[in-house]
Design a protein around this motif. Structure first.
Motif, PDB file in Angstrom:
ATOM      1  N   LYS A  37       9.276   2.498  -6.741  1.00  0.00           N
ATOM      2  CA  LYS A  37      10.691   2.130  -6.641  1.00  0.00           C
ATOM      3  C   LYS A  37      11.494   3.207  -5.915  1.00  0.00           C
ATOM      4  CE  LYS A  37      10.410  -0.546 -10.837  1.00  0.00           C
ATOM      5  NZ  LYS A  37      10.322  -0.380 -12.252  1.00  0.00           N
ATOM      6  N   ASP A  38      11.128   4.455  -6.132  1.00  0.00           N
ATOM      7  CA  ASP A  38      11.861   5.573  -5.552  1.00  0.00           C
ATOM      8  C   ASP A  38      11.430   5.840  -4.107  1.00  0.00           C
ATOM      9  OD1 ASP A  38      13.537   7.951  -5.558  1.00  0.00           O
ATOM     10  OD2 ASP A  38      11.673   9.085  -5.704  1.00  0.00           O
ATOM     11  N   HIS A  39      10.156   5.721  -3.823  1.00  0.00           N
ATOM     12  CA  HIS A  39       9.630   6.100  -2.514  1.00  0.00           C
ATOM     13  C   HIS A  39       8.294   5.406  -2.330  1.00  0.00           C
ATOM     14  CE1 HIS A  39       8.894   8.612   0.946  1.00  0.00           C
ATOM     15  NE2 HIS A  39      10.035   9.248   0.742  1.00  0.00           N
ATOM     16  N   ALA A  40       8.321   4.174  -1.833  1.00  0.00           N
ATOM     17  CA  ALA A  40       7.115   3.345  -1.762  1.00  0.00           C
ATOM     18  C   ALA A  40       6.094   3.887  -0.779  1.00  0.00           C
ATOM     19  CB  ALA A  40       7.496   1.919  -1.373  1.00  0.00           C
ATOM     20  N   GLY A  41       4.813   3.641  -1.096  1.00  0.00           N
ATOM     21  CA  GLY A  41       3.738   3.971  -0.182  1.00  0.00           C
ATOM     22  C   GLY A  41       3.660   2.933   0.926  1.00  0.00           C
ATOM     23  N   LEU A  42       2.916   3.247   1.965  1.00  0.00           N
ATOM     24  CA  LEU A  42       2.758   2.334   3.098  1.00  0.00           C
ATOM     25  C   LEU A  42       1.704   1.286   2.769  1.00  0.00           C
ATOM     26  CD1 LEU A  42       2.813   4.874   6.054  1.00  0.00           C
ATOM     27  CD2 LEU A  42       4.679   3.429   5.233  1.00  0.00           C
ATOM     28  N   ALA A  43       2.168   0.089   2.420  1.00  0.00           N
ATOM     29  CA  ALA A  43       1.267  -0.986   1.997  1.00  0.00           C
ATOM     30  C   ALA A  43       0.308  -1.392   3.114  1.00  0.00           C
ATOM     31  CB  ALA A  43       2.062  -2.186   1.518  1.00  0.00           C
ATOM     32  N   ASP A  44       0.766  -1.416   4.360  1.00  0.00           N
ATOM     33  CA  ASP A  44      -0.128  -1.788   5.470  1.00  0.00           C
ATOM     34  C   ASP A  44      -1.274  -0.797   5.603  1.00  0.00           C
ATOM     35  OD1 ASP A  44       1.476  -3.945   5.990  1.00  0.00           O
ATOM     36  OD2 ASP A  44       2.424  -3.087   7.772  1.00  0.00           O
ATOM     37  N   LEU A  45      -0.968   0.472   5.496  1.00  0.00           N
ATOM     38  CA  LEU A  45      -2.014   1.499   5.569  1.00  0.00           C
ATOM     39  C   LEU A  45      -2.991   1.339   4.412  1.00  0.00           C
ATOM     40  CD1 LEU A  45      -2.898   4.057   7.153  1.00  0.00           C
ATOM     41  CD2 LEU A  45      -1.577   5.362   5.508  1.00  0.00           C
ATOM     42  N   ARG A  46      -2.456   1.131   3.220  1.00  0.00           N
ATOM     43  CA  ARG A  46      -3.297   0.918   2.043  1.00  0.00           C
ATOM     44  C   ARG A  46      -4.205  -0.287   2.248  1.00  0.00           C
ATOM     45  NH1 ARG A  46       0.208  -1.213  -2.144  1.00  0.00           N
ATOM     46  NH2 ARG A  46      -0.248  -3.127  -1.049  1.00  0.00           N
ATOM     47  N   ASP A  47      -3.638  -1.412   2.642  1.00  0.00           N
ATOM     48  CA  ASP A  47      -4.412  -2.644   2.766  1.00  0.00           C
ATOM     49  C   ASP A  47      -5.439  -2.570   3.892  1.00  0.00           C
ATOM     50  OD1 ASP A  47      -2.886  -3.580   0.672  1.00  0.00           O
ATOM     51  OD2 ASP A  47      -1.563  -4.774   1.944  1.00  0.00           O
ATOM     52  N   ASP A  48      -5.118  -1.871   4.966  1.00  0.00           N
ATOM     53  CA  ASP A  48      -6.035  -1.789   6.105  1.00  0.00           C
ATOM     54  C   ASP A  48      -7.135  -0.747   5.932  1.00  0.00           C
ATOM     55  OD1 ASP A  48      -4.614  -3.769   7.395  1.00  0.00           O
ATOM     56  OD2 ASP A  48      -3.500  -2.382   8.689  1.00  0.00           O
ATOM     57  N   TYR A  49      -6.839   0.358   5.249  1.00  0.00           N
ATOM     58  CA  TYR A  49      -7.773   1.481   5.265  1.00  0.00           C
ATOM     59  C   TYR A  49      -8.433   1.829   3.935  1.00  0.00           C
ATOM     60  CZ  TYR A  49      -6.262   2.220  10.018  1.00  0.00           C
ATOM     61  OH  TYR A  49      -6.006   2.039  11.342  1.00  0.00           O
ATOM     62  N   HIS A  50      -7.844   1.480   2.814  1.00  0.00           N
ATOM     63  CA  HIS A  50      -8.438   1.929   1.552  1.00  0.00           C
ATOM     64  C   HIS A  50      -9.812   1.324   1.293  1.00  0.00           C
ATOM     65  CE1 HIS A  50      -4.699   3.844  -0.460  1.00  0.00           C
ATOM     66  NE2 HIS A  50      -4.759   4.105   0.828  1.00  0.00           N
ATOM     67  N   GLN A  51     -10.042   0.091   1.707  1.00  0.00           N
ATOM     68  CA  GLN A  51     -11.394  -0.469   1.565  1.00  0.00           C
ATOM     69  C   GLN A  51     -12.382   0.313   2.423  1.00  0.00           C
ATOM     70  OE1 GLN A  51     -10.528  -4.646   2.418  1.00  0.00           O
ATOM     71  NE2 GLN A  51     -11.089  -5.134   0.321  1.00  0.00           N
ATOM     72  N   LEU A  52     -11.950   0.713   3.600  1.00  0.00           N
ATOM     73  CA  LEU A  52     -12.788   1.548   4.467  1.00  0.00           C
ATOM     74  C   LEU A  52     -13.112   2.872   3.780  1.00  0.00           C
ATOM     75  CD1 LEU A  52     -14.090   2.226   7.235  1.00  0.00           C
ATOM     76  CD2 LEU A  52     -11.835   3.093   7.923  1.00  0.00           C
ATOM     77  N   PHE A  53     -12.124   3.477   3.146  1.00  0.00           N
ATOM     78  CA  PHE A  53     -12.361   4.732   2.424  1.00  0.00           C
ATOM     79  C   PHE A  53     -13.422   4.541   1.344  1.00  0.00           C
ATOM     80  CE2 PHE A  53      -7.663   6.070   3.234  1.00  0.00           C
ATOM     81  CZ  PHE A  53      -7.934   6.261   4.574  1.00  0.00           C
ATOM     82  N   ASP A  54     -13.356   3.420   0.622  1.00  0.00           N
ATOM     83  CA  ASP A  54     -14.364   3.135  -0.404  1.00  0.00           C
ATOM     84  C   ASP A  54     -15.747   2.965   0.224  1.00  0.00           C
ATOM     85  OD1 ASP A  54     -12.392   3.200  -2.361  1.00  0.00           O
ATOM     86  OD2 ASP A  54     -12.260   1.024  -2.541  1.00  0.00           O
TER      87      ASP A  54
END
Length: 170
Positions: A37-54
Motif C-alpha cells: 500500500k505504501d510502496h508497491a513492487g513492480l508486478a510486471d517484473l515479478r510476473d515476468d521474471y520470478h518464475q525464471l528465478f525459481d
C-alpha cells in the motif's frame, strides 16, 4: 522479447556451470515489498521474471529504490495471490541450499524512510519504524571456500547489526 531472452541467458548459463556456486540478480526497483500500500513492487517484473528465478535456482535478488531494508525468507513464485510459497519458515536461518530465492531490498541510504509494517508471512526482517531512521548498508562475505555466504544489514547511525543471515551450499 529480446530483453527477456537476454536476462534469461545469464542465470541459465550460471545454473549449468558447476564452477559457479551462487546466482545473484540485482536490479533497481523491487518487484516485491513488505508494504504494497505504501510502496508497491513492480508486478510486471515479478510476473515476468520470478518464475525464471525459481527455474534457474537464483539464490539472492538485490533491489533498491525503496527507502528501507527488507529481507524475505526463501520463497518461490505462484501465479495467483498470495504470490509466494514460503520454502523455509525460519526467519533467521542459517539456510542450507534452500529451495527458494531470498529477496533483499536495501535503499536505506537515501532520503526519508518508507514505512515497513508488514504482516506478510514471507518477510524475515526489516529495518523497523521509519521514525528510527535506521539508515544502513548491506555487507556480504564469502567464507568456507565460497560455500558460505553471510550478509548483514548494519545501521550507519551506531554500527548496530539490525539483521544478519547465512546461506550455505554443499
Amino acid at each position: 522479447t529480446a530483453q527477456y531472452s537476454f536476462v534469461k541467458s545469464a542465470p541459465e548459463a550460471a545454473k549449468n556451470d558447476s564452477s559457479i556456486k551462487w546466482i545473484i540478480v540485482c536490479y533497481h526497483k523491487p518487484s516485491i515489498t513488505p508494504n504494497e500500500k505504501d510502496h508497491a513492487g513492480l508486478a510486471d517484473l515479478r510476473d515476468d521474471y520470478h518464475q525464471l528465478f525459481d527455474q534457474c535456482e537464483v539464490d539472492l535478488v538485490f533491489a533498491g529504490h525503496r527507502h528501507s531494508y527488507t529481507r524475505t525468507k526463501p520463497i518461490n513464485y505462484k501465479t495467483e495471490p498470495p504470490f509466494y510459497t514460503i520454502k523455509v519458515d525460519d526467519a533467521d536461518g542459517p539456510y542450507t541450499n534452500p529451495d527458494g530465492t531470498i529477496f533483499i531490498i536495501n535503499g536505506a541510504g537515501g532520503r526519508g524512510m518508507n514505512k515497513n509494517p508488514s504482516d506478510e508471512a514471507f518477510i524475515a526482517a526489516t529495518n523497523g519504524d521509519p521514525d528510527d531512521e535506521n539508515y544502513g548498508v548491506v555487507i556480504c562475505e564469502l567464507t568456507n571456500q565460497g560455500k558460505t555466504l553471510k550478509g548483514k544489514f548494519i545501521s550507519i547511525n551506531d554500527d548496530e547489526v539490525i539483521d544478519e543471515w547465512t546461506l550455505n551450499k554443499p
